[in-house]
Design an enzyme around this catalytic site. Sequence first.
Site, PDB file in Angstrom:
ATOM      1  N   ARG A 110       0.901  -1.163   0.000  1.00 51.73           N
ATOM      2  CA  ARG A 110       0.000   0.000   0.000  1.00 51.73           C
ATOM      3  C   ARG A 110       0.928   1.198   0.000  1.00 51.73           C
ATOM      4  O   ARG A 110       1.596   1.473   1.011  1.00 51.73           O
ATOM      5  CB  ARG A 110      -0.906  -0.021   1.236  1.00 51.73           C
ATOM      6  CG  ARG A 110      -1.608   1.303   1.441  1.00 51.73           C
ATOM      7  CD  ARG A 110      -2.846   1.212   2.266  1.00 51.73           C
ATOM      8  NE  ARG A 110      -3.912   0.554   1.513  1.00 51.73           N
ATOM      9  CZ  ARG A 110      -5.174   0.512   1.891  1.00 51.73           C
ATOM     10  NH1 ARG A 110      -5.544   1.090   3.016  1.00 51.73           N
ATOM     11  NH2 ARG A 110      -6.082  -0.100   1.162  1.00 51.73           N
ATOM     12  N   HIS A 137      -6.554   1.553  -7.212  1.00 52.22           N
ATOM     13  CA  HIS A 137      -6.833   0.554  -6.164  1.00 52.22           C
ATOM     14  C   HIS A 137      -7.435  -0.689  -6.845  1.00 52.22           C
ATOM     15  O   HIS A 137      -8.617  -0.983  -6.708  1.00 52.22           O
ATOM     16  CB  HIS A 137      -7.802   1.155  -5.138  1.00 52.22           C
ATOM     17  CG  HIS A 137      -7.863   0.421  -3.837  1.00 52.22           C
ATOM     18  ND1 HIS A 137      -7.111  -0.709  -3.552  1.00 52.22           N
ATOM     19  CD2 HIS A 137      -8.616   0.654  -2.718  1.00 52.22           C
ATOM     20  CE1 HIS A 137      -7.394  -1.124  -2.324  1.00 52.22           C
ATOM     21  NE2 HIS A 137      -8.299  -0.326  -1.801  1.00 52.22           N
ATOM     22  N   GLN A 140      -9.379  -3.600  -4.951  1.00 47.62           N
ATOM     23  CA  GLN A 140     -10.712  -3.164  -4.537  1.00 47.62           C
ATOM     24  C   GLN A 140     -11.700  -3.276  -5.695  1.00 47.62           C
ATOM     25  O   GLN A 140     -12.807  -3.797  -5.541  1.00 47.62           O
ATOM     26  CB  GLN A 140     -10.650  -1.699  -4.071  1.00 47.62           C
ATOM     27  CG  GLN A 140     -11.996  -1.146  -3.655  1.00 47.62           C
ATOM     28  CD  GLN A 140     -12.529  -1.832  -2.418  1.00 47.62           C
ATOM     29  OE1 GLN A 140     -11.839  -1.885  -1.417  1.00 47.62           O
ATOM     30  NE2 GLN A 140     -13.735  -2.372  -2.487  1.00 47.62           N
ATOM     31  N   ASP A 228     -17.095   7.260  -2.715  1.00 49.67           N
ATOM     32  CA  ASP A 228     -15.940   7.005  -1.849  1.00 49.67           C
ATOM     33  C   ASP A 228     -15.724   8.266  -1.020  1.00 49.67           C
ATOM     34  O   ASP A 228     -16.346   9.314  -1.263  1.00 49.67           O
ATOM     35  CB  ASP A 228     -14.710   6.668  -2.726  1.00 49.67           C
ATOM     36  CG  ASP A 228     -13.497   6.201  -1.917  1.00 49.67           C
ATOM     37  OD1 ASP A 228     -13.637   5.931  -0.702  1.00 49.67           O
ATOM     38  OD2 ASP A 228     -12.402   6.115  -2.504  1.00 49.67           O
ATOM     39  N   CYS A 267     -16.165   1.397  -1.160  1.00 49.42           N
ATOM     40  CA  CYS A 267     -15.047   0.514  -0.789  1.00 49.42           C
ATOM     41  C   CYS A 267     -14.812   0.461   0.712  1.00 49.42           C
ATOM     42  O   CYS A 267     -14.157  -0.462   1.193  1.00 49.42           O
ATOM     43  CB  CYS A 267     -13.781   0.956  -1.516  1.00 49.42           C
ATOM     44  SG  CYS A 267     -13.186   2.589  -1.029  1.00 49.42           S
ATOM     45  N   ARG A 295     -13.094  -8.885  -1.083  1.00 45.36           N
ATOM     46  CA  ARG A 295     -11.652  -8.599  -1.117  1.00 45.36           C
ATOM     47  C   ARG A 295     -10.878  -9.882  -0.818  1.00 45.36           C
ATOM     48  O   ARG A 295      -9.854 -10.164  -1.432  1.00 45.36           O
ATOM     49  CB  ARG A 295     -11.293  -7.518  -0.077  1.00 45.36           C
ATOM     50  CG  ARG A 295     -11.813  -6.125  -0.377  1.00 45.36           C
ATOM     51  CD  ARG A 295     -11.144  -5.496  -1.566  1.00 45.36           C
ATOM     52  NE  ARG A 295      -9.700  -5.377  -1.400  1.00 45.36           N
ATOM     53  CZ  ARG A 295      -9.077  -4.394  -0.729  1.00 45.36           C
ATOM     54  NH1 ARG A 295      -9.774  -3.410  -0.191  1.00 45.36           N
ATOM     55  NH2 ARG A 295      -7.753  -4.365  -0.652  1.00 45.36           N
TER      56      ARG A 295
HETATM   57  N1  NVA Z   1      -9.896   6.665  -1.820  1.00 43.75           N
HETATM   58  C1  NVA Z   1      -9.612   6.118  -0.516  1.00 43.75           C
HETATM   59  C2  NVA Z   1      -9.775   4.645  -0.506  1.00 43.75           C
HETATM   60  C3  NVA Z   1      -9.539   3.995   0.828  1.00 43.75           C
HETATM   61  C4  NVA Z   1      -9.644   2.513   0.781  1.00 43.75           C
HETATM   62  C5  NVA Z   1      -8.211   6.533  -0.085  1.00 43.75           C
HETATM   63  O1  NVA Z   1      -7.295   6.474  -0.917  1.00 43.75           O
HETATM   64  O2  NVA Z   1      -8.028   6.921   1.072  1.00 43.75           O
HETATM   65  N1   CP Z   2     -11.191  -0.539   1.100  1.00 45.49           N
HETATM   66  C1   CP Z   2      -9.955  -0.618   1.639  1.00 45.49           C
HETATM   67  O1   CP Z   2      -8.934  -0.760   0.949  1.00 45.49           O
HETATM   68  O2   CP Z   2      -9.960  -0.587   3.000  1.00 45.49           O
HETATM   69  P1   CP Z   2      -8.694  -0.462   3.965  1.00 45.49           P
HETATM   70  O3   CP Z   2      -8.154   0.927   3.810  1.00 45.49           O
HETATM   71  O4   CP Z   2      -9.262  -0.701   5.342  1.00 45.49           O
HETATM   72  O5   CP Z   2      -7.681  -1.483   3.582  1.00 45.49           O
END
Ligand code: NVA
Ligand code: CP
Length: 309
Positions: A110, A137, A140, A228, A267, A295
């Site tokens: 990540r 992502h 997801q 989102d 998500c 997931r």
């Molecule tokens: N768009 C959000 C998704 C989190 C899973 C972020 O990047 O924080």
């Molecule tokens: N949707 C998602 O990726 O959640 P987390 O940030 O909890 O991993």
Amino acid sequence: MSSPKHFLDIADLDTATLSSILSSARAMKDRRKGLPKGLREAGEPLKGRMLALIFERPSTRTRVSFEVGMRQLGGETLVLTANDMQLGRGETIADTARVLSRYVDAIMIRAARHSNLTELAAAASVPVINGLTDLTHPCQVMADVMTLEEHAGPLKDLTVSWVGDGNNVAASWIQAVGMLGGRLRIAAPAELAPAPGVMDWARARGADVRLTTSPEEAVRGADCVITDAWVSMHDTDAASRHNLLQPYQVNARLMRHAKPDARFMHCLPAHRGEEVTDEVMDSASSLVFDEAENRLHIQKSILLHCLGA
Ligand code: NVA
Ligand code: CP
């Protein structure tokens, strides 16, 4: 030496491979119905394999679903927080990739920046999986496609509406529709429209992706409405985003513009009362927890693809 099978973005794979990842995830999910979550898959296809999970940002779903999924496949995981690694003190991503490749069989990251993912993948001799970057992502959205198809049939026959920030998840949705078909209607303020690069890619592929600033227009006739967070983990301009995105809240009034049986997806984590109301999140048409469950199934399938097992 052949290059490792990374999973960096949906647009990097061919349609047949994406479809086969989806169908293998569905089959694994079906086989596990009613079984304990800790039970290993028959034959433990990833027995003896080690997956490193690097987190430059926090996570609930990504961390837990990869950890549980890898164990169900018979493998093991190591969770690494970037700040606790020498990465946090300036060791290069490339050197980190070369070192980790000597210890583990695959790496999920990540990443704070998309370039960290691509640098890691370029230097690693083991498969690298994108567990979210500032730009995309893909795990997801593969789970989202699996979820929507379970409830509404093949994506190629559906109209999906994205309402709000044209962010990383939106970009992976654009790639998914470009590769798998379907119609995508995006409503975002001009300042927060999806990056021109991904929109140009979709146009060049002839994907049915349209952009508007009107949530009502994007949602009209939709089989599914998706939103989102207004402020993603890498965003620093929270106040201006709140102002710009206020008219893009997904609430019961907006859902009335979609098809009567339209589903809602997010998500997670959700900011109830901001991008979505409780009424929509907790409605019978909300698929948010199915998405979270999927997931697990889709990432197991992605791991099997990457590790050739
Ligand atoms: N768009 C959000 C998704 C989190 C899973 C972020 O990047 O924080
Ligand atoms: N949707 C998602 O990726 O959640 P987390 O940030 O909890 O991993």
